[in-house]
Design a protein around this motif. Sequence first.
Motif, PDB file in Angstrom:
ATOM      1  N   ALA A  18       0.975  -1.187   0.039  1.00 15.03           N
ATOM      2  CA  ALA A  18       0.048   0.017  -0.029  1.00 15.03           C
ATOM      3  C   ALA A  18       0.726   1.440   0.005  1.00 15.03           C
ATOM      4  O   ALA A  18       0.530   2.230  -0.714  1.00 15.03           O
ATOM      5  CB  ALA A  18      -0.959   0.048   1.023  1.00 15.03           C
ATOM      6  N   VAL A  19       2.069   1.289   0.778  1.00 15.06           N
ATOM      7  CA  VAL A  19       3.075   2.275   0.881  1.00 15.06           C
ATOM      8  C   VAL A  19       3.491   2.580  -0.542  1.00 15.06           C
ATOM      9  O   VAL A  19       3.511   3.503  -1.089  1.00 15.06           O
ATOM     10  CB  VAL A  19       3.958   2.032   1.826  1.00 15.06           C
ATOM     11  N   LEU A  20       3.889   1.518  -1.286  1.00 14.02           N
ATOM     12  CA  LEU A  20       4.660   1.609  -2.579  1.00 14.02           C
ATOM     13  C   LEU A  20       3.609   2.411  -3.518  1.00 14.02           C
ATOM     14  O   LEU A  20       3.939   3.194  -4.582  1.00 14.02           O
ATOM     15  CB  LEU A  20       5.086   0.312  -3.183  1.00 14.02           C
ATOM     16  N   ALA A  21       2.111   1.726  -3.436  1.00 19.40           N
ATOM     17  CA  ALA A  21       1.216   2.584  -4.375  1.00 19.40           C
ATOM     18  C   ALA A  21       0.989   3.899  -4.012  1.00 19.40           C
ATOM     19  O   ALA A  21       1.121   4.552  -5.108  1.00 19.40           O
ATOM     20  CB  ALA A  21      -0.225   1.509  -3.984  1.00 19.40           C
ATOM     21  N   ARG A  22       0.994   4.277  -2.850  1.00 13.82           N
ATOM     22  CA  ARG A  22       1.006   5.547  -2.603  1.00 13.82           C
ATOM     23  C   ARG A  22       2.018   6.631  -2.951  1.00 13.82           C
ATOM     24  O   ARG A  22       2.189   7.567  -3.403  1.00 13.82           O
ATOM     25  CB  ARG A  22       0.751   6.197  -0.921  1.00 13.82           C
ATOM     26  N   ALA A  23       3.505   5.875  -3.064  1.00 12.85           N
ATOM     27  CA  ALA A  23       4.589   6.573  -3.351  1.00 12.85           C
ATOM     28  C   ALA A  23       4.531   6.409  -5.141  1.00 12.85           C
ATOM     29  O   ALA A  23       5.400   6.955  -5.728  1.00 12.85           O
ATOM     30  CB  ALA A  23       5.739   5.899  -3.047  1.00 12.85           C
ATOM     31  N   ARG A  24       3.587   5.631  -5.696  1.00 12.23           N
ATOM     32  CA  ARG A  24       3.477   5.539  -7.264  1.00 12.23           C
ATOM     33  C   ARG A  24       4.667   5.021  -7.783  1.00 12.23           C
ATOM     34  O   ARG A  24       5.119   5.335  -8.698  1.00 12.23           O
ATOM     35  CB  ARG A  24       3.319   7.038  -7.552  1.00 12.23           C
ATOM     36  N   THR A  25       5.137   3.960  -7.100  1.00 15.60           N
ATOM     37  CA  THR A  25       6.397   3.531  -7.703  1.00 15.60           C
ATOM     38  C   THR A  25       5.757   2.290  -8.813  1.00 15.60           C
ATOM     39  O   THR A  25       4.774   2.089  -8.801  1.00 15.60           O
ATOM     40  CB  THR A  25       7.376   2.502  -6.629  1.00 15.60           C
ATOM     41  N   PRO A  26       6.719   1.822  -9.704  1.00 13.59           N
ATOM     42  CA  PRO A  26       6.411   0.779 -10.444  1.00 13.59           C
ATOM     43  C   PRO A  26       5.964  -0.236  -9.554  1.00 13.59           C
ATOM     44  O   PRO A  26       6.630  -0.711  -8.482  1.00 13.59           O
ATOM     45  CB  PRO A  26       7.574   0.380 -11.332  1.00 13.59           C
ATOM     46  N   GLU A  27       5.113  -1.215 -10.116  1.00 14.70           N
ATOM     47  CA  GLU A  27       4.845  -2.587  -9.325  1.00 14.70           C
ATOM     48  C   GLU A  27       5.908  -3.424  -9.171  1.00 14.70           C
ATOM     49  O   GLU A  27       6.675  -3.772 -10.141  1.00 14.70           O
ATOM     50  CB  GLU A  27       3.732  -3.144  -9.960  1.00 14.70           C
ATOM     51  N   PRO A  28       6.264  -3.611  -7.776  1.00 15.62           N
ATOM     52  CA  PRO A  28       7.408  -4.593  -7.616  1.00 15.62           C
ATOM     53  C   PRO A  28       7.333  -6.076  -7.881  1.00 15.62           C
ATOM     54  O   PRO A  28       6.218  -6.452  -8.090  1.00 15.62           O
ATOM     55  CB  PRO A  28       7.666  -4.282  -6.187  1.00 15.62           C
ATOM     56  N   GLU A  29       8.427  -6.515  -8.185  1.00 15.23           N
ATOM     57  CA  GLU A  29       8.330  -7.939  -8.429  1.00 15.23           C
ATOM     58  C   GLU A  29       8.299  -8.625  -7.044  1.00 15.23           C
ATOM     59  O   GLU A  29       8.917  -8.062  -5.916  1.00 15.23           O
ATOM     60  CB  GLU A  29       9.802  -8.497  -9.023  1.00 15.23           C
ATOM     61  N   ALA A  30       7.475  -9.695  -6.705  1.00 10.93           N
ATOM     62  CA  ALA A  30       7.497 -10.296  -5.410  1.00 10.93           C
ATOM     63  C   ALA A  30       8.307 -11.320  -5.169  1.00 10.93           C
ATOM     64  O   ALA A  30       8.531 -12.111  -6.122  1.00 10.93           O
ATOM     65  CB  ALA A  30       5.941 -10.925  -5.066  1.00 10.93           C
ATOM     66  N   LEU A  31       8.998 -11.449  -3.977  1.00 13.62           N
ATOM     67  CA  LEU A  31      10.163 -12.547  -3.815  1.00 13.62           C
ATOM     68  C   LEU A  31       9.772 -12.630  -2.414  1.00 13.62           C
ATOM     69  O   LEU A  31      10.028 -12.114  -1.337  1.00 13.62           O
ATOM     70  CB  LEU A  31      11.482 -12.040  -3.817  1.00 13.62           C
ATOM     71  N   PHE A  32       9.016 -14.066  -2.428  1.00 11.07           N
ATOM     72  CA  PHE A  32       8.381 -14.751  -1.000  1.00 11.07           C
ATOM     73  C   PHE A  32       9.788 -15.709  -0.682  1.00 11.07           C
ATOM     74  O   PHE A  32      10.272 -16.461  -1.175  1.00 11.07           O
ATOM     75  CB  PHE A  32       7.242 -15.561  -1.508  1.00 11.07           C
ATOM     76  N   ILE A  33       9.807 -15.466   0.775  1.00 14.58           N
ATOM     77  CA  ILE A  33      11.089 -16.146   1.315  1.00 14.58           C
ATOM     78  C   ILE A  33      10.712 -17.376   1.913  1.00 14.58           C
ATOM     79  O   ILE A  33      11.624 -18.373   2.525  1.00 14.58           O
ATOM     80  CB  ILE A  33      11.631 -15.340   2.361  1.00 14.58           C
ATOM     81  N   ASP A  59      14.797  -1.354   4.484  1.00 14.69           N
ATOM     82  CA  ASP A  59      13.833  -2.206   5.125  1.00 14.69           C
ATOM     83  C   ASP A  59      12.835  -1.533   5.959  1.00 14.69           C
ATOM     84  O   ASP A  59      12.566  -0.231   5.902  1.00 14.69           O
ATOM     85  CB  ASP A  59      15.085  -2.489   6.623  1.00 14.69           C
ATOM     86  N   TRP A  60      11.775  -2.304   6.203  1.00  8.26           N
ATOM     87  CA  TRP A  60      10.573  -1.916   6.871  1.00  8.26           C
ATOM     88  C   TRP A  60      10.886  -1.370   8.377  1.00  8.26           C
ATOM     89  O   TRP A  60      12.136  -1.721   8.791  1.00  8.26           O
ATOM     90  CB  TRP A  60       9.454  -3.036   6.789  1.00  8.26           C
ATOM     91  N   PRO A  61      10.238  -0.274   8.809  1.00  6.89           N
ATOM     92  CA  PRO A  61       9.259   0.418   8.202  1.00  6.89           C
ATOM     93  C   PRO A  61       9.719   1.576   7.271  1.00  6.89           C
ATOM     94  O   PRO A  61      10.735   2.174   7.408  1.00  6.89           O
ATOM     95  CB  PRO A  61       8.445   0.870   9.432  1.00  6.89           C
ATOM     96  N   PHE A  62       8.818   1.751   6.303  1.00  3.01           N
ATOM     97  CA  PHE A  62       8.907   2.973   5.380  1.00  3.01           C
ATOM     98  C   PHE A  62       7.510   3.605   4.942  1.00  3.01           C
ATOM     99  O   PHE A  62       6.761   2.927   4.991  1.00  3.01           O
ATOM    100  CB  PHE A  62       9.809   2.672   4.165  1.00  3.01           C
ATOM    101  N   ASP A  63       7.821   4.779   4.621  1.00  3.17           N
ATOM    102  CA  ASP A  63       6.399   5.474   4.143  1.00  3.17           C
ATOM    103  C   ASP A  63       6.697   6.033   2.751  1.00  3.17           C
ATOM    104  O   ASP A  63       7.814   5.902   2.351  1.00  3.17           O
ATOM    105  CB  ASP A  63       6.010   6.345   5.211  1.00  3.17           C
TER     106      ASP A  63
END
Length: 74
Positions: A18-33, A59-63
């Motif tokens: 949700a933060v990345l959407a608010r920051a209007r970044t390109p959609e990130p690739e998901a890497l599940f650990i 690292d989280w947290p970030f806005d």
Amino acid sequence: MLTLIQRDDCQLCDEAIAVLARARTPEPEALFIDDDAALEDRYGTRVPVLRDAAGRELDWPFDAARVAAWLAGP
């Protein structure tokens, strides 16, 4: 390219998306650990983590403001 390092069923990871959407970044690739022991060892207590193509990690947290500043460079 951005990668969001995350887990399945992770509320903080959902918040990071949700933060990345608010920051209007390109959609990130998901890497599940979850199913990778090496990634679990490296990121287990740090997720979510945002990584760029150069290998820099945030690292989280970030806005949204912190993401924008991080993307702008050092």
